[in-house]
Design an enzyme around this catalytic site. Structure first.
Site, PDB file in Angstrom:
ATOM      1  N   THR A  70      -2.590   0.807  -4.432  1.00 17.70           N
ATOM      2  CA  THR A  70      -3.073   1.949  -3.657  1.00 17.70           C
ATOM      3  C   THR A  70      -4.487   2.330  -4.044  1.00 17.70           C
ATOM      4  O   THR A  70      -4.917   2.111  -5.182  1.00 17.70           O
ATOM      5  CB  THR A  70      -2.142   3.162  -3.852  1.00 17.70           C
ATOM      6  OG1 THR A  70      -2.673   4.305  -3.174  1.00 17.70           O
ATOM      7  CG2 THR A  70      -1.989   3.510  -5.328  1.00 17.70           C
ATOM      8  N   SER A  71      -5.203   2.939  -3.113  1.00 14.51           N
ATOM      9  CA  SER A  71      -6.528   3.481  -3.391  1.00 14.51           C
ATOM     10  C   SER A  71      -6.452   4.863  -4.017  1.00 14.51           C
ATOM     11  O   SER A  71      -7.482   5.430  -4.386  1.00 14.51           O
ATOM     12  CB  SER A  71      -7.354   3.538  -2.096  1.00 14.51           C
ATOM     13  OG  SER A  71      -7.594   2.235  -1.611  1.00 14.51           O
ATOM     14  N   ASP A  77       0.862  -1.170   0.000  1.00 10.99           N
ATOM     15  CA  ASP A  77       0.000   0.000   0.000  1.00 10.99           C
ATOM     16  C   ASP A  77       0.911   1.237   0.000  1.00 10.99           C
ATOM     17  O   ASP A  77       2.119   1.133   0.258  1.00 10.99           O
ATOM     18  CB  ASP A  77      -0.886  -0.037   1.258  1.00 10.99           C
ATOM     19  CG  ASP A  77      -1.726   1.199   1.420  1.00 10.99           C
ATOM     20  OD1 ASP A  77      -2.429   1.577   0.470  1.00 10.99           O
ATOM     21  OD2 ASP A  77      -1.663   1.808   2.507  1.00 10.99           O
ATOM     22  N   ASP A  84      -1.607  -0.660   6.212  1.00 13.49           N
ATOM     23  CA  ASP A  84      -1.757   0.071   7.470  1.00 13.49           C
ATOM     24  C   ASP A  84      -3.204   0.254   7.886  1.00 13.49           C
ATOM     25  O   ASP A  84      -3.459   0.802   8.956  1.00 13.49           O
ATOM     26  CB  ASP A  84      -1.114   1.459   7.362  1.00 13.49           C
ATOM     27  CG  ASP A  84      -1.965   2.411   6.537  1.00 13.49           C
ATOM     28  OD1 ASP A  84      -2.285   3.510   7.039  1.00 13.49           O
ATOM     29  OD2 ASP A  84      -2.331   2.057   5.409  1.00 13.49           O
ATOM     30  N   ASP A 118      -0.150   5.159   1.084  1.00 12.98           N
ATOM     31  CA  ASP A 118      -0.342   6.117   2.174  1.00 12.98           C
ATOM     32  C   ASP A 118      -0.419   5.397   3.516  1.00 12.98           C
ATOM     33  O   ASP A 118      -1.235   4.502   3.722  1.00 12.98           O
ATOM     34  CB  ASP A 118      -1.619   6.929   1.943  1.00 12.98           C
ATOM     35  CG  ASP A 118      -1.501   7.841   0.733  1.00 12.98           C
ATOM     36  OD1 ASP A 118      -0.534   8.619   0.676  1.00 12.98           O
ATOM     37  OD2 ASP A 118      -2.364   7.757  -0.160  1.00 12.98           O
ATOM     38  N   LYS A 123     -10.511  -1.403  -2.415  1.00 14.44           N
ATOM     39  CA  LYS A 123     -10.420  -1.977  -1.072  1.00 14.44           C
ATOM     40  C   LYS A 123     -11.653  -1.555  -0.271  1.00 14.44           C
ATOM     41  O   LYS A 123     -12.096  -0.421  -0.399  1.00 14.44           O
ATOM     42  CB  LYS A 123      -9.146  -1.486  -0.375  1.00 14.44           C
ATOM     43  CG  LYS A 123      -7.855  -1.788  -1.139  1.00 14.44           C
ATOM     44  CD  LYS A 123      -6.664  -1.108  -0.464  1.00 14.44           C
ATOM     45  CE  LYS A 123      -5.399  -1.243  -1.293  1.00 14.44           C
ATOM     46  NZ  LYS A 123      -4.239  -0.593  -0.669  1.00 14.44           N
TER      47      LYS A 123
END
Length: 223
Positions: free
Chosen positions: A104-105, A12, A161, A14, A136
């Site tokens: 990543t989103s 991931d 995270d 961030d 996600k």
């Protein structure tokens, strides 16, 4: 610490590789002021998921595309206050090219802006918000990353995270190392770190990884 074998690492962005929480918080705060919403009411829906999914959930009456574009313009143009997480750059430098990906989103422009600001090289495979119909916590992002790499998800270790990201990775069949102050004893969670220097890593064809096991006391956790 137990040793775990993998063929690829999936990260991931961030909160995992890059600390961007102050910038993200400011963007959501500005958006809430723009839309007359209370940030405290929606904060729980913003962590680890696509911006479009959050906007759709908390403000379905708005033009989702327009609102997302407004926020992403700020996030792409503003990189002040972001930095790599401790040990992240050094750890990535050890991983062979083609053996890691970012999932990543965020959108690709936001990903690129943050990686450039932190002077981190982009891997060969990236999966961003534009690449999947379901973000996600659905498994789609991690399934797509494994597919692009030609690797069974069960042979991937994910670094995450956030609860949504963890759920996505586990649903895809990956094992998970949690990063930061979120920890869990969900089956499939094999470790927890706050600094990538806590990892022991080597290569013998496979990627060999040892990480401290999750310790629930005193940290934010789910069962």
């Amino acid at each position: 610490m137990q040793q775990h074998r993998a063929q690829a690492f999936l990260f991931d962005m961030d909160g995992t590789l890059i600390d961007s929480h102050l910038l993200v918080e400011r963007v959501w705060e500005a958006w809430c002021a723009r839309c007359d919403l209370n940030l405290d009411d929606i904060r729980q829906y913003t962590h680890g998921v696509r911006t479009e999914d959050t906007v759709r959930m908390v403000a379905p009456h708005l033009n989702v595309g327009a609102e997302v574009a407004w926020m992403e313009e700020i996030e792409t143009d503003t990189t002040g206050g972001i930095a790599p997480l401790p040990g992240a750059v050094e750890f990535l430098a050890q991983v062979p090219a083609g053996r890691w990906a970012v999932v990543t989103s965020a959108s690709f422009p936001v990903l690129k802006a943050r990686f450039d600001a932190c002077e981190i090289r982009l891997p060969e495979v990236v999966v961003t918000s534009e690449n999947v119909e379901r973000g996600k916590p659905a498994p789609d992002p991690y399934l797509l990353a494994a597919q692009k790499m030609g690797i069974d998800p069960r042979n991937c270790i994910v670094f995450e995270d956030a609860p949504a990201g963890m759920a996505s990775a586990l649903a895809a069949g990956c094992r998970v190392v949690l990063v930061g102050d979120f920890i869990s004893r969900e089956p499939g969670v094999i470790g927890h770190i706050t600094d990538f220097a806590q990892l022991t890593f080597s290569v013998d064809g496979d990627l060999l990884l040892s990480a401290p096991e999750p310790v629930l006391k005193g940290l934010r956790a789910i069962a």
